[in-house]
Scaffold this motif. Structure first.
Motif, PDB file in Angstrom:
ATOM      1  N   THR A 113       0.832  -1.206   0.000  1.00  0.00           N
ATOM      2  CA  THR A 113       0.000   0.000   0.000  1.00  0.00           C
ATOM      3  C   THR A 113       0.864   1.252   0.000  1.00  0.00           C
ATOM      4  O   THR A 113       0.602   2.213  -0.742  1.00  0.00           O
ATOM      5  CB  THR A 113      -0.923  -0.003   1.234  1.00  0.00           C
ATOM      6  N   THR A 116       2.531   1.742  -3.428  1.00  0.00           N
ATOM      7  CA  THR A 116       1.577   2.261  -4.428  1.00  0.00           C
ATOM      8  C   THR A 116       1.340   3.749  -4.215  1.00  0.00           C
ATOM      9  O   THR A 116       1.305   4.527  -5.180  1.00  0.00           O
ATOM     10  CB  THR A 116       0.252   1.493  -4.324  1.00  0.00           C
ATOM     11  N   ALA A 117       1.187   4.152  -2.970  1.00  0.00           N
ATOM     12  CA  ALA A 117       0.935   5.563  -2.667  1.00  0.00           C
ATOM     13  C   ALA A 117       2.132   6.428  -3.064  1.00  0.00           C
ATOM     14  O   ALA A 117       1.961   7.530  -3.619  1.00  0.00           O
ATOM     15  CB  ALA A 117       0.623   5.729  -1.191  1.00  0.00           C
ATOM     16  N   ILE A 119       4.451   5.771  -5.377  1.00  0.00           N
ATOM     17  CA  ILE A 119       4.535   5.815  -6.844  1.00  0.00           C
ATOM     18  C   ILE A 119       3.495   6.780  -7.405  1.00  0.00           C
ATOM     19  O   ILE A 119       3.773   7.555  -8.341  1.00  0.00           O
ATOM     20  CB  ILE A 119       4.352   4.401  -7.424  1.00  0.00           C
ATOM     21  N   GLU A 120       2.277   6.767  -6.845  1.00  0.00           N
ATOM     22  CA  GLU A 120       1.226   7.683  -7.310  1.00  0.00           C
ATOM     23  C   GLU A 120       1.630   9.141  -7.057  1.00  0.00           C
ATOM     24  O   GLU A 120       1.422  10.012  -7.921  1.00  0.00           O
ATOM     25  CB  GLU A 120      -0.075   7.360  -6.582  1.00  0.00           C
ATOM     26  N   GLN A 121       2.230   9.425  -5.913  1.00  0.00           N
ATOM     27  CA  GLN A 121       2.673  10.791  -5.614  1.00  0.00           C
ATOM     28  C   GLN A 121       3.788  11.221  -6.563  1.00  0.00           C
ATOM     29  O   GLN A 121       3.817  12.374  -7.020  1.00  0.00           O
ATOM     30  CB  GLN A 121       3.151  10.875  -4.163  1.00  0.00           C
ATOM     31  N   ASN A 123       4.206  10.171  -9.619  1.00  0.00           N
ATOM     32  CA  ASN A 123       3.561  10.420 -10.910  1.00  0.00           C
ATOM     33  C   ASN A 123       2.849  11.775 -10.916  1.00  0.00           C
ATOM     34  O   ASN A 123       2.906  12.519 -11.921  1.00  0.00           O
ATOM     35  CB  ASN A 123       2.571   9.303 -11.228  1.00  0.00           C
ATOM     36  N   ASN A 124       2.185  12.101  -9.814  1.00  0.00           N
ATOM     37  CA  ASN A 124       1.495  13.400  -9.736  1.00  0.00           C
ATOM     38  C   ASN A 124       2.493  14.549  -9.808  1.00  0.00           C
ATOM     39  O   ASN A 124       2.236  15.572 -10.459  1.00  0.00           O
ATOM     40  CB  ASN A 124       0.689  13.487  -8.442  1.00  0.00           C
ATOM     41  N   THR A 127       3.645  14.908 -13.312  1.00  0.00           N
ATOM     42  CA  THR A 127       2.592  15.558 -14.107  1.00  0.00           C
ATOM     43  C   THR A 127       2.591  17.062 -13.873  1.00  0.00           C
ATOM     44  O   THR A 127       2.456  17.860 -14.813  1.00  0.00           O
ATOM     45  CB  THR A 127       1.221  14.964 -13.740  1.00  0.00           C
TER      46      THR A 127
END
Length: 415
Positions: A113, A116-117, A119-121, A123-124, A127
């Protein structure tokens, strides 16, 4: 004619008798009160030794246990249950070699978990950095268009300036061309300043974003390395000891699961009575017996913390012989506290339990022993050091005084 005879003085007679009686009673009382309390004992009940000068060596004897000189604990970093076992207790291992694998579903899910969090941060943030680049690119495109408009206005202005000088165009038209050029010039300067400020702001934002991404990537690396902690590996090369995992057994984080003996030699550890704390120090020499040989040892560490009436010392072998030792062996250590010298001594015996070294029975011939105050000093397993009260060659009773400690004289008989 009768002669008168004078009567003797009876008072003097009575006084003389009284004085004599008093002297007799006083003499009897004196000898009664000053007579030593005497006990009759048999010679075969006693242990008699001579006071002598002998070589006295101040030492203590205690038990010590063999331990590896350099040992490293194998600790559990991430708690869990044993899933796989790759090594056996007592085996030789190399650094990094897998020993066992643990598993903990809850912890692994938590790691997943978190990964995943993160990696998402990341990516954000990437971006956001891309959006900043796009905004900068759009401003650059706007600058290109504005420069194009400015160049057109400049070209028209230059062309009409000659015509205006020749009065070909009206002043009103000329002012229009002039105002158009001024507008495009101001517009160009404004967009250039905007782009310059935007680039400065974007550089700061991108630097902050890159720093955040770097920190998150480090956190991600740590997280992924923590996932590897379920695999327990050897922290050092050597012999694996105290390693007894069982499939399914649960270990907590920080708990030791084994030891690595680096095979760099052995030491002895021992608990010594607190009475000797002031006497024991680093560097003192001693001896242990191993395979009928006396091996020299030396104290390397004294841990002065007293627990249950004992403190801990560590010793190493100073003998140059190759010694095949094993972890857990026990030795009797003779630790030398002082150099050997010749002093007045008395043999050790049970008498000291009742007298505390303050007095002793000294033989007077073959049939008598008298109590005498003495002062004893150091002791070893054979002797007490005599400081006061005894002379060389005197015989003393060293057996137990439990039956006659309240008497001052012993009458000794052979039967």
């Amino acid at each position: 004619m009768d002669k008168t005879i004078p009567r003797k003085n009876r008072k003097f007679r009575y006084l003389t008798i009284g004085i004599c009686v008093f002297l007799v009673v006083s003499t009897i009382a004196f000898f009664s009160f000053n007579k030593k309390r005497t006990l009759n004992v048999k010679i075969d009940e006693l242990m008699v030794q001579k006071v002598e000068k002998a070589f006295f060596e101040d030492f203590i004897v205690f038990q010590a246990k063999v331990e590896p000189l350099n040992v490293m604990l194998v600790n559990v970093t991430e708690g869990g249950s044993v899933k796989e076992i790759f090594a056996e207790n007592g085996a030789m291992v190399i650094k990094g070699q897998p020993l066992a694998r643990l598993y903990n579903p809850n912890t692994e899910l938590n790691y997943l978990t978190q990964e995943t969090a993160i990696i998402e941060q990341i990516n954000n943030l990437n971006t956001g950095k891309l959006n900043i680049r796009n905004q900068e690119l759009n401003l650059t495109k706007d600058l290109v268009l504005i420069e194009h408009d400015y160049n057109d206005a400049k070209r028209v202005y230059d062309m009409n300036s000659k015509l205006f000088e020749k009065d070909v165009i009206s002043k009103n038209d000329w002012n229009t061309f002039k105002e158009s050029l001024r507008f495009q010039e101001e517009r160009k300067k404004t967009i250039q300043k905007t782009i310059q400020k935007e680039k400065q702001t974007n550089q700061i934002q991108i630097s902050q974003i890159n720093n955040s991404i770097r920190i998150m990537e480090q956190s991600l690396d740590i997280l992924r390395n923590n996932k590897k902690n379920f695999l327990i590996t050897a922290p050092e090369s050597g012999r694996l000891t105290s390693f007894q995992p069982v499939l399914g057994k649960t270990f907590q984080a920080g708990e030791s699961i084994g030891k690595i003996d680096a095979q760099q030699g052995y030491k002895l550890t021992a608990e010594v009575d607190e009475f000797y704390l002031e006497k024991v120090r680093e560097g003192l020499k001693g001896q242990v017996e191993f395979k009928r040989k006396d091996l020299e040892v030396s104290i390397t560490k004294v841990i002065p913390e007293v627990k249950n009436g004992h403190f801990i010392v560590e010793l190493v072998f100073t003998s140059k012989e190759n010694i095949a030792l094993q972890d857990g062996l026990s030795f009797g250590v003779k630790l030398i506290l002082s150099e050997k010298n010749k002093i007045l001594v008395v043999s050790k015996g049970s008498f000291n339990q009742e007298t505390a070294g303050k007095w002793i029975f000294v033989m007077k011939g073959q049939n008598k022993a008298e109590k005498r105050n003495i002062k004893l000093g150091r002791e070893n397993h054979s002797y007490y050091e005599v400081l006061e009260g005894l002379k060389e060659g005197e015989s003393v009773i060293i057996s137990s005084y439990s039956d006659y400690k309240d008497f001052e004289e012993l009458a000794i008989s052979s039967q």
